[in-house]
Design a protein around this motif. Sequence first.
Motif, PDB file in Angstrom:
ATOM      1  N   LEU A 118      -7.838   5.678  -1.326  1.00 32.93           N
ATOM      2  CA  LEU A 118      -8.803   5.083  -0.137  1.00 32.93           C
ATOM      3  C   LEU A 118     -10.046   5.599   0.121  1.00 32.93           C
ATOM      4  O   LEU A 118     -10.862   5.289   0.538  1.00 32.93           O
ATOM      5  N   LEU A 139      -6.706  -3.655   5.029  1.00 31.18           N
ATOM      6  CA  LEU A 139      -5.488  -3.537   4.257  1.00 31.18           C
ATOM      7  C   LEU A 139      -4.200  -3.550   5.377  1.00 31.18           C
ATOM      8  O   LEU A 139      -3.231  -3.447   5.194  1.00 31.18           O
ATOM      9  N   TYR A 178      -7.800  -8.765   2.231  1.00 31.43           N
ATOM     10  CA  TYR A 178      -6.934  -9.720   2.203  1.00 31.43           C
ATOM     11  C   TYR A 178      -7.592 -11.080   2.310  1.00 31.43           C
ATOM     12  O   TYR A 178      -8.532 -11.172   3.213  1.00 31.43           O
ATOM     13  N   GLY A 232     -10.268  -1.557   4.415  1.00 34.99           N
ATOM     14  CA  GLY A 232     -10.522  -1.600   3.011  1.00 34.99           C
ATOM     15  C   GLY A 232     -11.799  -0.985   2.417  1.00 34.99           C
ATOM     16  O   GLY A 232     -12.124  -0.858   1.309  1.00 34.99           O
ATOM     17  N   GLU A 266      -1.993   4.094  -3.640  1.00 30.06           N
ATOM     18  CA  GLU A 266      -3.145   3.318  -3.262  1.00 30.06           C
ATOM     19  C   GLU A 266      -3.617   3.982  -2.043  1.00 30.06           C
ATOM     20  O   GLU A 266      -4.902   4.153  -2.137  1.00 30.06           O
ATOM     21  N   GLY A 295     -10.871  -2.893  -0.383  1.00 25.91           N
ATOM     22  CA  GLY A 295      -9.594  -3.703   0.131  1.00 25.91           C
ATOM     23  C   GLY A 295      -9.923  -4.955   0.806  1.00 25.91           C
ATOM     24  O   GLY A 295     -10.681  -4.860   1.644  1.00 25.91           O
ATOM     25  N   THR A 307      -6.775  -4.328  -3.932  1.00 20.28           N
ATOM     26  CA  THR A 307      -7.006  -2.828  -3.582  1.00 20.28           C
ATOM     27  C   THR A 307      -7.829  -2.121  -4.340  1.00 20.28           C
ATOM     28  O   THR A 307      -8.089  -2.544  -5.530  1.00 20.28           O
ATOM     29  N   ILE A 344       0.740  -1.001  -0.143  1.00 19.56           N
ATOM     30  CA  ILE A 344       0.004   0.046   0.081  1.00 19.56           C
ATOM     31  C   ILE A 344       0.871   1.136   0.178  1.00 19.56           C
ATOM     32  O   ILE A 344       1.308   1.872   1.093  1.00 19.56           O
TER      33      ILE A 344
END
Length: 392
Positions: A128, A336, A385, A288, A124, A383, A375, A120
């Motif tokens: 956001l 994130l 994971y 995210g 990035e 965002g 992302t 990030i």
Amino acid sequence: MTPSARLQAAIELLDEIIVAARDNGASGDNIAKRFFKARRYAGSKDRRAVREHVYTAIRRFGDRPENGRAAMVGLATEQPELQELFDGSAYGPAALTDSELRASGETIPDWLLDRFAALIDGNEQAVLFDRAPLDIRLNPKKGDAKTIEAAWPEIEALPLPNAYRLPTGTNVENDKQYNGGEIEIQDLGSQAIVAACLPSAPKLVLDMCAGAGGKTLGLAAQLPDDARIIAADTDRGRLSRIEPRLRRSGARNIVTVLLSPNKEEEALGPFKGKCDLVLVDAPCTGTGTWRRNPELRWRMTSKRLDQTTKLQARLLELASNMVAPGGRLVYAVCSLLDAEGGDQAEAFLKNHPKWRDIEVDLPIGRPYRKGTLLTPYQDGTDGFYFTCLEKL
């Protein structure tokens, strides 16, 4: 309402949002709905202007301001045209003074900056707080691509099967395709997590943190009707919101299970060691989703982050006990932060030698620390994971 009255209303609404963020109360959107319901004299242009003031301030300041006035005074420091609205009029804010509290700082709190995933970077971070797109998922059991493409000529096909994007602001909830269960609103990132669950053909699926059932319904749309899907959650209110969605979708292979916090294993006992697939869309800080919920930054503290990561580790352990030999576990967070993503996956694998991570082949996302990172800047999604794990 005069421009000054709109600014004062924004200050009052911010006061309520700031208190709720501090005390872990209602969301900003829900507070705003109640706020305007009690002020029916505010017309649509008034409400729009007030919201614009409020969410501009929320997006601008990463640290929670002392109060709504401090937030708007800080914003006025950068937007001189707002200073004129502090005019002391009957319904407007009091005139500015030299000793005013003023919100300041960066868009991301300093204490959080070094906790983001290594990928990030500045590019990035810059997006956001952009406005999130409107993504939908086609339910292939009730609709088809031709129908929805005819309904919305401006629709954009996305790189996952059944995934589409509409212009922001499109009202789909009153559309017959939505009410008929042909489509659901779902971010492309959430659809990617569902896709990561499906290389195998599970017969018994547990969505352990199902919430309102978005990913549960995504799984049901892709799996055969004889696959059994358990949607479980500790939040009765959120879990109840799956019912109207179930009726629209036509899915008949989903069963809901209400869990008791810290006693989840009691209700999940019948599924222990039997599930072919377990999805854990774990509670998280929501870093995210700042495009949709920028006020979440104001709720975050290092203490709350620590509590959240401990809960995630416990849920991941519990979920692993539900998986049958050869079965899969998908752990996901709309965060994130490394502490909630890669750290959790690597710690789990280190402590569980009879598990392995599986590479997921998707057209979006980047490999990152035993999993995949999605992302807004790179993938145009919220965002996320997620990691896909297999029990040996």
